[in-house]
Design a protein around this motif. Structure first.
Motif, PDB file in Angstrom:
ATOM      1  N   THR A   1      -6.011   9.401  -1.608  1.00 24.83           N
ATOM      2  CA  THR A   1      -7.124  10.274  -1.440  1.00 24.83           C
ATOM      3  C   THR A   1      -7.381  10.278   0.024  1.00 24.83           C
ATOM      4  O   THR A   1      -7.513   9.422   0.595  1.00 24.83           O
ATOM      5  CB  THR A   1      -8.285  10.492  -2.308  1.00 24.83           C
TER       6      THR A   1
ATOM      7  N   TYR B   1     -10.250  13.072   2.353  1.00 23.00           N
ATOM      8  CA  TYR B   1     -11.108  14.072   2.421  1.00 23.00           C
ATOM      9  C   TYR B   1     -11.499  14.611   4.053  1.00 23.00           C
ATOM     10  O   TYR B   1     -12.173  15.682   3.865  1.00 23.00           O
ATOM     11  CB  TYR B   1     -12.402  13.739   1.791  1.00 23.00           C
TER      12      TYR B   1
ATOM     13  N   LEU C   1      -3.632  12.954  -1.360  1.00 23.58           N
ATOM     14  CA  LEU C   1      -4.476  13.747  -2.308  1.00 23.58           C
ATOM     15  C   LEU C   1      -5.698  14.138  -1.844  1.00 23.58           C
ATOM     16  O   LEU C   1      -6.771  13.295  -1.496  1.00 23.58           O
ATOM     17  CB  LEU C   1      -4.504  13.460  -3.712  1.00 23.58           C
TER      18      LEU C   1
ATOM     19  N   GLY D   1      -8.593  15.062  -3.255  1.00 23.65           N
ATOM     20  CA  GLY D   1      -8.978  15.118  -4.745  1.00 23.65           C
ATOM     21  C   GLY D   1     -10.268  15.683  -5.016  1.00 23.65           C
ATOM     22  O   GLY D   1     -11.076  15.466  -3.985  1.00 23.65           O
ATOM     23  N   ASP D   2     -10.470  16.297  -6.159  1.00 26.39           N
ATOM     24  CA  ASP D   2     -11.878  16.635  -6.338  1.00 26.39           C
ATOM     25  C   ASP D   2     -13.037  15.446  -6.729  1.00 26.39           C
ATOM     26  O   ASP D   2     -14.027  15.772  -6.739  1.00 26.39           O
ATOM     27  CB  ASP D   2     -12.058  17.549  -7.525  1.00 26.39           C
ATOM     28  N   SER D   3     -12.303  14.473  -6.361  1.00 25.08           N
ATOM     29  CA  SER D   3     -12.946  12.999  -6.409  1.00 25.08           C
ATOM     30  C   SER D   3     -14.045  13.066  -5.476  1.00 25.08           C
ATOM     31  O   SER D   3     -15.068  12.404  -5.476  1.00 25.08           O
ATOM     32  CB  SER D   3     -12.272  11.854  -6.456  1.00 25.08           C
TER      33      SER D   3
ATOM     34  N   ASP E   1      -6.525  19.330  -5.143  1.00 19.40           N
ATOM     35  CA  ASP E   1      -7.045  19.636  -6.268  1.00 19.40           C
ATOM     36  C   ASP E   1      -7.544  20.873  -6.507  1.00 19.40           C
ATOM     37  O   ASP E   1      -7.997  21.662  -5.431  1.00 19.40           O
ATOM     38  CB  ASP E   1      -7.993  18.726  -6.675  1.00 19.40           C
TER      39      ASP E   1
ATOM     40  N   LYS F   1      -2.735  20.102  -7.404  1.00 15.19           N
ATOM     41  CA  LYS F   1      -2.650  19.387  -8.616  1.00 15.19           C
ATOM     42  C   LYS F   1      -3.705  20.107  -9.645  1.00 15.19           C
ATOM     43  O   LYS F   1      -4.670  20.778  -9.319  1.00 15.19           O
ATOM     44  CB  LYS F   1      -3.207  17.933  -8.161  1.00 15.19           C
TER      45      LYS F   1
ATOM     46  N   HIS G   1      -1.619  17.106 -14.158  1.00 16.59           N
ATOM     47  CA  HIS G   1      -2.282  15.808 -14.152  1.00 16.59           C
ATOM     48  C   HIS G   1      -2.812  15.721 -15.741  1.00 16.59           C
ATOM     49  O   HIS G   1      -3.422  16.577 -16.391  1.00 16.59           O
ATOM     50  CB  HIS G   1      -3.629  16.212 -13.266  1.00 16.59           C
TER      51      HIS G   1
ATOM     52  N   VAL H   1       0.417  13.368 -12.214  1.00 13.43           N
ATOM     53  CA  VAL H   1      -0.384  12.154 -12.494  1.00 13.43           C
ATOM     54  C   VAL H   1      -0.785  11.782 -13.922  1.00 13.43           C
ATOM     55  O   VAL H   1      -0.964  12.761 -14.572  1.00 13.43           O
ATOM     56  CB  VAL H   1      -2.070  12.553 -11.694  1.00 13.43           C
TER      57      VAL H   1
ATOM     58  N   GLU I   1      -3.552   9.397 -15.825  1.00 16.92           N
ATOM     59  CA  GLU I   1      -4.591   8.794 -15.502  1.00 16.92           C
ATOM     60  C   GLU I   1      -5.124   8.187 -16.693  1.00 16.92           C
ATOM     61  O   GLU I   1      -5.238   8.797 -17.945  1.00 16.92           O
ATOM     62  CB  GLU I   1      -5.693   9.716 -15.084  1.00 16.92           C
TER      63      GLU I   1
ATOM     64  N   ILE J   1      -2.614   6.091 -12.184  1.00 13.20           N
ATOM     65  CA  ILE J   1      -4.054   5.590 -11.939  1.00 13.20           C
ATOM     66  C   ILE J   1      -4.635   5.104 -13.177  1.00 13.20           C
ATOM     67  O   ILE J   1      -5.085   5.738 -14.164  1.00 13.20           O
ATOM     68  CB  ILE J   1      -4.656   6.758 -11.139  1.00 13.20           C
TER      69      ILE J   1
ATOM     70  N   VAL K   1      -1.461   6.032  -7.468  1.00  6.11           N
ATOM     71  CA  VAL K   1      -2.602   6.423  -6.716  1.00  6.11           C
ATOM     72  C   VAL K   1      -3.832   5.914  -6.859  1.00  6.11           C
ATOM     73  O   VAL K   1      -4.201   5.624  -7.803  1.00  6.11           O
ATOM     74  CB  VAL K   1      -2.557   8.332  -6.964  1.00  6.11           C
TER      75      VAL K   1
ATOM     76  N   VAL L   1      -8.170   5.960  -5.048  1.00  6.54           N
ATOM     77  CA  VAL L   1      -9.193   6.797  -4.527  1.00  6.54           C
ATOM     78  C   VAL L   1      -9.341   5.735  -3.172  1.00  6.54           C
ATOM     79  O   VAL L   1      -9.627   4.584  -3.441  1.00  6.54           O
ATOM     80  CB  VAL L   1     -10.516   6.845  -5.174  1.00  6.54           C
TER      81      VAL L   1
HETATM   82  O1  KIV Z   1      -9.545  13.574  -7.816  1.00  6.96           O
HETATM   83  C1  KIV Z   1      -8.835  12.632  -7.702  1.00  6.96           C
HETATM   84  O2  KIV Z   1      -9.129  11.676  -6.502  1.00  6.96           O
HETATM   85  C2  KIV Z   1      -7.743  12.287  -8.495  1.00  6.96           C
HETATM   86  C3  KIV Z   1      -6.898  10.951  -8.557  1.00  6.96           C
HETATM   87  C4  KIV Z   1      -8.055  10.006  -8.794  1.00  6.96           C
HETATM   88  C5  KIV Z   1      -5.796  11.042  -9.133  1.00  6.96           C
HETATM   89  O3  KIV Z   1      -7.627  13.138  -9.267  1.00  6.96           O
END
Ligand code: KIV
Length: 283
Positions: free
Chosen positions: A44, A46, A63, A65-67, A105, A135, A159, A198, A200, A221, A231, A233
């Motif tokens: 990931t 950002y 990615l 990611g929405d993480s 995401d 994603k 996912h 993905v 998970e 993951i 994958v 984070v």
């Molecule tokens: O948002 C994210 O980081 C994810 C990954 C953990 C696959 O979806």
């Protein structure tokens, strides 16, 4: 970081003993890595500096990611991230990356709206960020949405397994073990046109079984070594995560200690009058 130093950092020439030239990872190339028997690495990012560093280090996919909801924004779940916020971050990542495939995401609850709204949102992501794919969490129940996006020319990474956007429905961040449902989700997403998936928090043996049944690559993951790729984070990988770190994550560095140590020494130097020193002082 200046524009020049960035260009140097992404030198694609292969000259001077550097790595051989590396072109741009595309969706078909990424999907084709499975048939080529090459394991896929994904992380990931950002923002610009992290994305540039991961890209320079050679990761296949990045990615947005929405993480970021937890990692960057400090929320407890992925639910609060908005479309505008993810686009803002994906723009920075898109500007930095020269080689890796960049996937963004779809924030909650876009993957569950009508096809028109999902295409509009995913279209904004591709138009405004230079990223190449979206994603989307879900399988059988989202097959129509995946098919609509693909028909609109928008590549989709599915996912399946633990879907963090459904945390309240699932009752927490738990391993997903319903073999029949997970196999059906994976097949439905592939049939709908997803180019990768993905997986998970799925038991390793089941993730391997799903991987063998699909032509598209699985990116695991918390799903064991039998997936086509992995994958993580990035903040977990670098030892930067301030809160809970899942058991499946592996820290390859301890940047939290590096940072707190560096900042502590800076504060001490300021307090003792050692910074700025002669080298940092101009007349
Ligand atoms: O948002 C994210 O980081 C994810 C990954 C953990 C696959 O979806």
């Amino acid at each position: 970081m200046s524009g020049d130093s960035h260009a140097a950092g992404n030198d694609d020439s292969g000259a001077g003993g550097k790595r051989p030239p590396r072109g741009r990872m595309t969706v078909p190339k990424f999907a084709g890595l499975k048939a080529a028997g090459r394991k896929i690495s994904m992380l990931t990012a950002y923002d610009y500096p992290f994305a540039a560093l991961l890209d320079e280090a050679g990761v296949d996919g990045i990615l947005v990611g929405d993480s970021m909801s937890m990692v960057v924004q400090g929320h407890a779940t992925t639910l609060p991230v908005t479309l505008d916020e993810i686009i803002y971050h994906a723009e920075m990542v898109g500007r930095a990356v020269k080689h890796a495939l960049v996937v963004v995401d779809m924030p909650f609850p876009y993957g569950n709206l009508g096809p028109y709204q999902v295409i509009e949102a995913a279209g904004r992501i591709l138009k405004e960020t230079r990223c190449q794919a979206v994603k989307l969490e879900g399988g059988a129940a989202q097959a129509d949405i995946i098919a609509a996006l693909v028909a609109a020319g928008i590549p989709v990474m599915a996912h399946v397994g633990l879907r963090p956007q459904s945390v309240h429905q699932l009752g927490g961040y738990k391993m997903q073990r319903d073999e029949a449902a997970l196999l059906a989700d994976a097949k439905a997403a592939e049939d709908a046109g997803a180019f990768a998936m993905v997986l998970e928090c799925v038991p390793a043996s089941l993730a391997e079984k799903i991987t063998k049944q699909l032509a598209i690559p699985t990116i695991g993951i918390g799903a064991g070594p039998g997936c086509d790729g992995q994958v993580l984070v990035t903040h977990d990988l670098l030892g930067l995560t301030t809160g809970y770190v899942p058991r499946f994550a592996k820290a390859y560095a301890d940047l939290k200690t590096t940072i707190t140590d560096a900042v502590g020494r800076y504060c001490a130097d300021v307090a003792n009058g050692k910074f700025p020193g002669v080298e940092q002082t101009m007349e």
